[in-house]
Design an enzyme around this catalytic site. Sequence first.
Site, PDB file in Angstrom:
ATOM      1  N   HIS A 121      -7.320 -12.785   8.433  1.00 51.14           N
ATOM      2  CA  HIS A 121      -7.202 -11.975   9.652  1.00 51.14           C
ATOM      3  C   HIS A 121      -7.876 -12.761  10.780  1.00 51.14           C
ATOM      4  O   HIS A 121      -8.819 -13.504  10.533  1.00 51.14           O
ATOM      5  CB  HIS A 121      -7.938 -10.659   9.397  1.00 51.14           C
ATOM      6  CG  HIS A 121      -7.791  -9.630  10.466  1.00 51.14           C
ATOM      7  ND1 HIS A 121      -8.547  -9.650  11.612  1.00 51.14           N
ATOM      8  CD2 HIS A 121      -6.995  -8.545  10.567  1.00 51.14           C
ATOM      9  CE1 HIS A 121      -8.217  -8.612  12.365  1.00 51.14           C
ATOM     10  NE2 HIS A 121      -7.282  -7.927  11.764  1.00 51.14           N
ATOM     11  N   ASP A 198     -14.314 -11.281   3.438  1.00 50.73           N
ATOM     12  CA  ASP A 198     -13.890 -10.289   4.413  1.00 50.73           C
ATOM     13  C   ASP A 198     -13.349  -9.105   3.614  1.00 50.73           C
ATOM     14  O   ASP A 198     -12.216  -9.131   3.133  1.00 50.73           O
ATOM     15  CB  ASP A 198     -12.811 -10.896   5.320  1.00 50.73           C
ATOM     16  CG  ASP A 198     -12.136  -9.843   6.186  1.00 50.73           C
ATOM     17  OD1 ASP A 198     -12.547  -8.668   6.133  1.00 50.73           O
ATOM     18  OD2 ASP A 198     -11.192 -10.200   6.904  1.00 50.73           O
ATOM     19  N   GLN A 201     -10.320  -4.851   3.959  1.00 55.13           N
ATOM     20  CA  GLN A 201      -9.299  -4.146   3.165  1.00 55.13           C
ATOM     21  C   GLN A 201      -9.763  -3.883   1.738  1.00 55.13           C
ATOM     22  O   GLN A 201      -9.588  -2.795   1.213  1.00 55.13           O
ATOM     23  CB  GLN A 201      -7.983  -4.950   3.138  1.00 55.13           C
ATOM     24  CG  GLN A 201      -7.327  -5.127   4.486  1.00 55.13           C
ATOM     25  CD  GLN A 201      -6.981  -3.814   5.166  1.00 55.13           C
ATOM     26  OE1 GLN A 201      -6.815  -2.772   4.518  1.00 55.13           O
ATOM     27  NE2 GLN A 201      -6.892  -3.837   6.476  1.00 55.13           N
ATOM     28  N   LYS A 224     -11.466   1.642   8.107  1.00 53.72           N
ATOM     29  CA  LYS A 224     -10.385   1.345   7.169  1.00 53.72           C
ATOM     30  C   LYS A 224     -10.621   1.997   5.813  1.00 53.72           C
ATOM     31  O   LYS A 224      -9.837   1.846   4.883  1.00 53.72           O
ATOM     32  CB  LYS A 224     -10.233  -0.164   7.008  1.00 53.72           C
ATOM     33  CG  LYS A 224      -9.700  -0.808   8.286  1.00 53.72           C
ATOM     34  CD  LYS A 224      -9.470  -2.274   8.108  1.00 53.72           C
ATOM     35  CE  LYS A 224      -9.319  -2.986   9.416  1.00 53.72           C
ATOM     36  NZ  LYS A 224      -8.048  -2.706  10.090  1.00 53.72           N
ATOM     37  N   CYS A 364      -2.452  -9.388  13.372  1.00 45.70           N
ATOM     38  CA  CYS A 364      -3.660 -10.198  13.552  1.00 45.70           C
ATOM     39  C   CYS A 364      -3.766 -11.287  12.500  1.00 45.70           C
ATOM     40  O   CYS A 364      -4.865 -11.624  12.033  1.00 45.70           O
ATOM     41  CB  CYS A 364      -4.933  -9.344  13.534  1.00 45.70           C
ATOM     42  SG  CYS A 364      -4.994  -8.160  14.862  1.00 45.70           S
TER      43      CYS A 364
HETATM   44  C1  LIG Z   1      -8.366  -8.277   6.432  1.00 41.68           C
HETATM   45  C2  LIG Z   1      -9.006  -7.743   7.672  1.00 41.68           C
HETATM   46  N1  LIG Z   1     -10.127  -8.307   8.132  1.00 41.68           N
HETATM   47  C3  LIG Z   1     -10.758  -7.849   9.224  1.00 41.68           C
HETATM   48  C4  LIG Z   1     -10.266  -6.817   9.955  1.00 41.68           C
HETATM   49  C5  LIG Z   1     -11.016  -6.342  11.160  1.00 41.68           C
HETATM   50  O1  LIG Z   1     -11.670  -5.164  10.851  1.00 41.68           O
HETATM   51  P1  LIG Z   1     -12.443  -4.327  11.943  1.00 41.68           P
HETATM   52  O2  LIG Z   1     -11.431  -3.562  12.698  1.00 41.68           O
HETATM   53  O3  LIG Z   1     -13.348  -3.430  11.145  1.00 41.68           O
HETATM   54  O4  LIG Z   1     -13.205  -5.273  12.775  1.00 41.68           O
HETATM   55  C6  LIG Z   1      -9.089  -6.212   9.534  1.00 41.68           C
HETATM   56  C7  LIG Z   1      -8.505  -5.098  10.308  1.00 41.68           C
HETATM   57  O5  LIG Z   1      -7.632  -5.194  11.109  1.00 41.68           O
HETATM   58  C8  LIG Z   1      -8.447  -6.675   8.368  1.00 41.68           C
HETATM   59  O6  LIG Z   1      -7.320  -6.101   7.931  1.00 41.68           O
END
Ligand SMILES: Cc1ncc(COP(=O)(O)O)c(C=O)c1O
Lengths: 407, 121
Positions: A121, A198, A201, A224, A364
């Site tokens: 992401h 990360d 998800q 999420k 993203c």
């Molecule tokens: C895999 C992944 N990493 C990071 C993020 C970013 O998360 P946050 O909205 O909590 O900053 C997302 C969400 O869009 C995501 O799907």
Amino acid sequence: MIRAMVRNDFPILRRRIHGKRFAYLDSTATTQKPLSVIRAMDEFQRKYNANVHRGIYTLSEEATELYEGARKKVAQFIHANSEREIVFTRNATEAINLVAYAWGRANVHEGDNVVISVMEHHSNIVPWQMMGRELNYELRITDVDAAGLIDLRQLEQQITKRTKLVAVTGMSNVLGTMPPIANIARMAHRKGALVLVDGAQSVAHVPTDVRKLGADFLAISGHKMLGPSGIGALWAKQELLETMPPFLGGGDMIREVTLQSATWNDVPWKFEAGTPNAVGAIGLGAAVDYLQKLGMGNVHKHEQTLVAYALKKLRTLKGITIYGPLDARKKGGVIAFNVDGVHPHDLATLLDREGVAIRSGHHCAQPLLRNVFNVMATARMSFSVYTTKRDIDQCVAAIEKARRVMG
Amino acid sequence: MGEELYKEIILDHHKNPRHFGTLKKPTHQAHLENTLCGDEVTMQLKVEGLRIKDVAFSGSGCAITIASASLLTDAVLGKSLAAVKKLGTKDIDKLLGVKVGPAREKCAYLGLETLCKALGK
Ligand SMILES: Cc1ncc(COP(=O)(O)O)c(C=O)c1O
């Protein structure tokens, strides 16, 4: 098993959209909130709101207790050794940035490298690019194949003695694939590098046990995982957090301030400058309670059943391209796809008119779409605990209708 | 309402975009991308005696992007430069016969933005 009745716990799902039953299939972007989360936040604001950690009076003590209680819940949810290993942040993005800035500045130097995958992401790409420019380290990118599998051979070669960090997703928000973190961590640790996962998800969709994960840092996103937006967390071992300089400066993160300098508070508060999002943390705590009652193993099973069902249904349609693995056992509750002759934006607009919310665009993850699949945009449906087969049926029927309209 | 947005005219211009292609000797041209979704439009113009003598566009994108660019080329052909420079987003809504709403504005107005860029506006 997760029963369809769970849907009733989510008041928003009773809405009608354009006069139609609401099929929310964008849980990867953000999940809806159960009543228990909404109530917990409401109750906190009605009965307990005060600045945490600051007042000597009853209300502030109660608020602090609830805030720290939420930290404990998050810690237990991912099997951390102690709540001192949980730093509250705004979201997963801020958790990653915290590591990039606080840990990165102190530990990554010119000539070193940081390794990420092409599947990340943007929030696990851009901070490393930005810090790379500041610190003059090399950013290495590991390939991913069309099945969403990380090239582990290449990764092993990319990790050298100068590698300080390997940062990978726990679950792709496009393909749903889950890299073998334990393997990757072994490779990294052998060379003395740390591992950031990360978990935006993965923590929301599969059981997480940081004692077995192998990672050194885990980024968590509240919104999420049925919690509110504006709250996330970073997990790291207490010893590691203690070696790190602070991230933001201000109130709460200090022990003592003189006009010349300051000394830092203990971890995790050292990383929580300013008045924290207490109501958000309380909401996240309630979300954790809710998920734990369902059982994360059940959540995962539920979503795999839905993925298998949706894949089967989608594949009966003509002209559908599905990105990533076609085996439901290899992915979380998300399916990226395209329909021949219908641009994903048009599809999303047409589906919306049928009460179906899907995502369209690059999710993203532009490098993944462009470099691995050579597309600029896809449609994406994604699931959570409240998703039902009926949502998927409604979506598939709407896709067929959209194709007739655009045909 | 979906079908309302995807009216006959939009579907028609999406499937059979007018003036789709390139000009041999354009006097003005520009290319723009919608970085959000990768839609792209190139506009080419041949301006003679302060009139749009010829126009062409190319690109790829969703139905709204393509149809609105196509409708725009129809609308500007033969018009005076002064009139074309006055065109705004409201005129695109009129051409489409519908206001697309905030989520799709970027698509609807990409052709117009590209045209403005070509004319140095
Ligand atoms: C895999 C992944 N990493 C990071 C993020 C970013 O998360 P946050 O909205 O909590 O900053 C997302 C969400 O869009 C995501 O799907």
